[in-house]
Write a protein that holds these residues in place. Structure first.
Motif, PDB file in Angstrom:
ATOM      1  N   VAL A   1      89.255  24.755  50.170  1.00  0.00           N
ATOM      2  CA  VAL A   1      88.071  25.596  50.807  1.00  0.00           C
ATOM      3  C   VAL A   1      88.383  25.585  52.743  1.00  0.00           C
ATOM      4  CG1 VAL A   1      85.929  26.288  51.349  1.00  0.00           C
ATOM      5  CG2 VAL A   1      86.373  25.645  48.863  1.00  0.00           C
ATOM      6  N   ARG A   2      88.890  26.581  53.035  1.00  0.00           N
ATOM      7  CA  ARG A   2      89.114  26.583  54.484  1.00  0.00           C
ATOM      8  C   ARG A   2      87.974  26.597  55.289  1.00  0.00           C
ATOM      9  NH1 ARG A   2      94.633  25.508  54.981  1.00  0.00           N
ATOM     10  NH2 ARG A   2      95.805  26.515  53.279  1.00  0.00           N
ATOM     11  N   ARG A   3      88.220  26.145  56.295  1.00  0.00           N
ATOM     12  CA  ARG A   3      86.871  26.181  57.368  1.00  0.00           C
ATOM     13  C   ARG A   3      86.233  27.558  57.590  1.00  0.00           C
ATOM     14  NH1 ARG A   3      85.629  27.173  62.626  1.00  0.00           N
ATOM     15  NH2 ARG A   3      84.221  25.601  63.606  1.00  0.00           N
ATOM     16  N   ALA A   4      86.580  28.483  57.723  1.00  0.00           N
ATOM     17  CA  ALA A   4      86.357  30.058  57.621  1.00  0.00           C
ATOM     18  C   ALA A   4      85.500  30.439  56.454  1.00  0.00           C
ATOM     19  CB  ALA A   4      87.508  31.003  57.926  1.00  0.00           C
ATOM     20  N   GLN A   5      85.842  29.830  55.152  1.00  0.00           N
ATOM     21  CA  GLN A   5      85.155  29.812  54.038  1.00  0.00           C
ATOM     22  C   GLN A   5      83.946  29.229  54.139  1.00  0.00           C
ATOM     23  OE1 GLN A   5      88.807  29.048  51.862  1.00  0.00           O
ATOM     24  NE2 GLN A   5      87.519  30.244  50.308  1.00  0.00           N
ATOM     25  N   LEU A   6      83.961  28.071  54.788  1.00  0.00           N
ATOM     26  CA  LEU A   6      82.561  27.178  54.953  1.00  0.00           C
ATOM     27  C   LEU A   6      81.573  27.817  55.809  1.00  0.00           C
ATOM     28  CD1 LEU A   6      84.442  23.717  55.474  1.00  0.00           C
ATOM     29  CD2 LEU A   6      83.360  24.328  53.417  1.00  0.00           C
ATOM     30  N   LEU A   7      82.087  28.460  56.790  1.00  0.00           N
ATOM     31  CA  LEU A   7      81.125  29.266  57.749  1.00  0.00           C
ATOM     32  C   LEU A   7      80.526  30.511  57.076  1.00  0.00           C
ATOM     33  CD1 LEU A   7      83.472  29.313  61.045  1.00  0.00           C
ATOM     34  CD2 LEU A   7      81.626  27.673  60.240  1.00  0.00           C
ATOM     35  N   ASP A   8      81.055  30.703  55.930  1.00  0.00           N
ATOM     36  CA  ASP A   8      80.561  32.177  55.312  1.00  0.00           C
ATOM     37  C   ASP A   8      79.965  31.830  53.901  1.00  0.00           C
ATOM     38  OD1 ASP A   8      79.903  34.844  55.046  1.00  0.00           O
ATOM     39  OD2 ASP A   8      81.759  35.215  54.048  1.00  0.00           O
ATOM     40  N   GLU A   9      78.915  30.817  54.007  1.00  0.00           N
ATOM     41  CA  GLU A   9      78.462  30.302  52.620  1.00  0.00           C
ATOM     42  C   GLU A   9      76.839  30.156  53.066  1.00  0.00           C
ATOM     43  OE1 GLU A   9      77.432  30.579  49.643  1.00  0.00           O
ATOM     44  OE2 GLU A   9      79.481  30.203  48.994  1.00  0.00           O
ATOM     45  N   ASN A  10      76.029  30.091  51.949  1.00  0.00           N
ATOM     46  CA  ASN A  10      74.695  29.673  52.155  1.00  0.00           C
ATOM     47  C   ASN A  10      74.439  27.992  52.097  1.00  0.00           C
ATOM     48  OD1 ASN A  10      73.150  32.286  52.593  1.00  0.00           O
ATOM     49  ND2 ASN A  10      73.513  32.612  50.284  1.00  0.00           N
ATOM     50  N   TRP A  11      74.101  27.353  53.003  1.00  0.00           N
ATOM     51  CA  TRP A  11      74.163  25.841  53.221  1.00  0.00           C
ATOM     52  C   TRP A  11      72.440  25.343  53.057  1.00  0.00           C
ATOM     53  CZ3 TRP A  11      78.150  22.653  53.319  1.00  0.00           C
ATOM     54  CH2 TRP A  11      79.349  23.036  53.503  1.00  0.00           C
ATOM     55  N   ILE A  12      72.562  24.114  52.091  1.00  0.00           N
ATOM     56  CA  ILE A  12      71.368  23.666  52.135  1.00  0.00           C
ATOM     57  C   ILE A  12      71.410  22.245  52.854  1.00  0.00           C
ATOM     58  CG2 ILE A  12      69.597  22.563  50.640  1.00  0.00           C
ATOM     59  CD1 ILE A  12      70.874  24.515  48.501  1.00  0.00           C
ATOM     60  N   MET A  13      70.728  21.974  53.966  1.00  0.00           N
ATOM     61  CA  MET A  13      71.152  21.011  55.050  1.00  0.00           C
ATOM     62  C   MET A  13      69.800  19.880  55.221  1.00  0.00           C
ATOM     63  SD  MET A  13      74.166  21.650  55.645  1.00  0.00           S
ATOM     64  CE  MET A  13      74.386  20.133  56.662  1.00  0.00           C
ATOM     65  N   ARG A  14      70.139  18.823  55.484  1.00  0.00           N
ATOM     66  CA  ARG A  14      69.298  17.884  55.815  1.00  0.00           C
ATOM     67  C   ARG A  14      68.594  18.367  57.220  1.00  0.00           C
ATOM     68  NH1 ARG A  14      69.656  12.681  54.644  1.00  0.00           N
ATOM     69  NH2 ARG A  14      67.782  12.420  55.984  1.00  0.00           N
ATOM     70  N   GLU A  15      67.436  17.762  57.527  1.00  0.00           N
ATOM     71  CA  GLU A  15      66.801  18.049  58.700  1.00  0.00           C
ATOM     72  C   GLU A  15      67.516  17.550  59.894  1.00  0.00           C
ATOM     73  OE1 GLU A  15      65.897  13.825  58.007  1.00  0.00           O
ATOM     74  OE2 GLU A  15      66.071  15.408  56.842  1.00  0.00           O
ATOM     75  N   PRO A  16      67.215  18.043  61.248  1.00  0.00           N
ATOM     76  CA  PRO A  16      67.557  17.387  62.555  1.00  0.00           C
ATOM     77  C   PRO A  16      67.271  16.121  62.477  1.00  0.00           C
ATOM     78  CG  PRO A  16      66.495  19.621  62.880  1.00  0.00           C
ATOM     79  CD  PRO A  16      66.209  19.108  61.456  1.00  0.00           C
ATOM     80  N   GLY A  17      68.158  15.175  62.993  1.00  0.00           N
ATOM     81  CA  GLY A  17      67.746  13.810  63.025  1.00  0.00           C
ATOM     82  C   GLY A  17      68.442  12.855  61.967  1.00  0.00           C
ATOM     83  N   SER A  18      68.969  13.614  61.178  1.00  0.00           N
ATOM     84  CA  SER A  18      69.795  13.077  59.930  1.00  0.00           C
ATOM     85  C   SER A  18      70.979  12.676  60.375  1.00  0.00           C
ATOM     86  CB  SER A  18      69.536  14.015  58.886  1.00  0.00           C
ATOM     87  OG  SER A  18      70.767  13.735  57.990  1.00  0.00           O
TER      88      SER A  18
END
Length: 300
Positions: free
Chosen positions: A182-199
């Motif tokens: 999976v290329r970087r451009a594909q990573l930018l075009d997806e729904n992400w579930i992320m940790r909170e700031p400070g993680s």
């Protein structure tokens, strides 16, 4: 005269309701207990108990005195514990913090081994994100911290501990699950579930991606690794987590590790104040963590 022994006798009688039982617990005769209570009541200016049948009950004055007496005895016990601490047998309360992945998946087993080796030690573990752990160590609320991201507190000593790897993960039914790369451009075009700031996980992922995750499409931001894994399994988006937290899910096929162009290797680190400020308990903990063995103390 007010003495610690008389306060101890008072507390024992208040808890048991019987001079005889309190005496047995303290190795005293009933007469000695009664005399100590009489001396304490004389010092206090009046009775502290009232008798109902064969049992002693605290009166108003006694109820006021009890919490203060307990607090004094607890503080004296802590003081004795600190003064009794030695190099040969670390004693006391170790305050240690770990960022989320380490605190949930690595440190409990290590701390269990630590207290088995040092039975007179007690461990209080704080689990939070990297930023919270760094702040707690810097404020001396914690003796030792173990973090997943960089330490930005220059006054602390940062010791490399273990290598770790972050993995981009998706649900088995996601198109990325069968992709070779999976290329970087594909990573930018997806729904992400992320940790909170400070993680630490989030900070390392941002550095590898070369941008702030606020620039990504984000469906959810969650502060707990288990919640993120469940959300990915439910097909709500993709995420990036430590391999340490994913062993079970990968083995069961509940999530799939995605092959990407990103360098997601990272260093886990121990943070603490400079060694000259360490007590015996902190030295023993650091020795165990550094050696990677089950409690072998290299200081001996």
């Amino acid at each position: 005269m007010l003495t610690l022994r008389r306060l101890e006798i008072f507390v024992r009688v208040a808890e048991s309701g019987h001079a005889t039982e309190a005496g047995k617990a303290l190795g005293l005769t009933q007469a000695a207990v009664s005399m100590a209570l009489a001396q304490l009541e004389e010092y206090h200016g009046g009775p502290l108990f009232q008798r109902r049948g064969r049992k002693l009950h605290l009166n108003e004055k006694g109820r006021m005195l009890l919490p203060c007496a307990k607090d004094i005895l607890s503080r004296v016990a802590q003081l004795r514990l600190m003064l009794d601490t030695s190099w040969d047998e670390p004693i006391g309360h170790l305050h240690i913090g770990a960022s989320t992945t380490i605190g949930n998946y690595v440190l409990p087993l290590l701390m269990g081994e630590f207290v088995r080796r040092y039975p007179r030690a007690q461990v209080q573990l704080m689990v939070g994100n990297t930023e919270a752990v760094v702040q707690a160590v810097a404020s001396t609320a914690l003796d030792v911290g173990i973090i997943e991201g960089p330490c930005h507190a220059v006054e602390l000593e940062c010791i490399p501990w273990r290598d770790d790897e972050l993995l981009v993960i998706c649900a088995p039914q996601h198109p990325w699950a069968s992709a070779k790369l999976v290329r970087r451009a594909q990573l930018l075009d997806e729904n992400w579930i992320m940790r909170e700031p400070g993680s630490g996980t989030r900070e390392v992922f941002e550095a590898a991606l070369g941008l702030n995750v606020d620039q990504l499409e984000r469906r959810l931001e969650l502060g707990h690794t288990e919640a993120i894994k469940k959300a990915v399994q439910a097909g709500l988006g993709v995420s990036c987590l430590s391999r340490l937290a994913l062993e079970t899910e990968l083995e069961r096929g509940q999530v799939v590790a995605v092959n990407t162009e990103l360098n997601l290797q990272r260093q886990l680190s121990i943070i603490t104040w400079p060694a000259r400020q360490h007590g015996a308990l902190t030295r023993a903990c650091l020795s165990m963590l550094r050696s990677g063995t089950k409690g072998e103390d290299s200081s001996r």
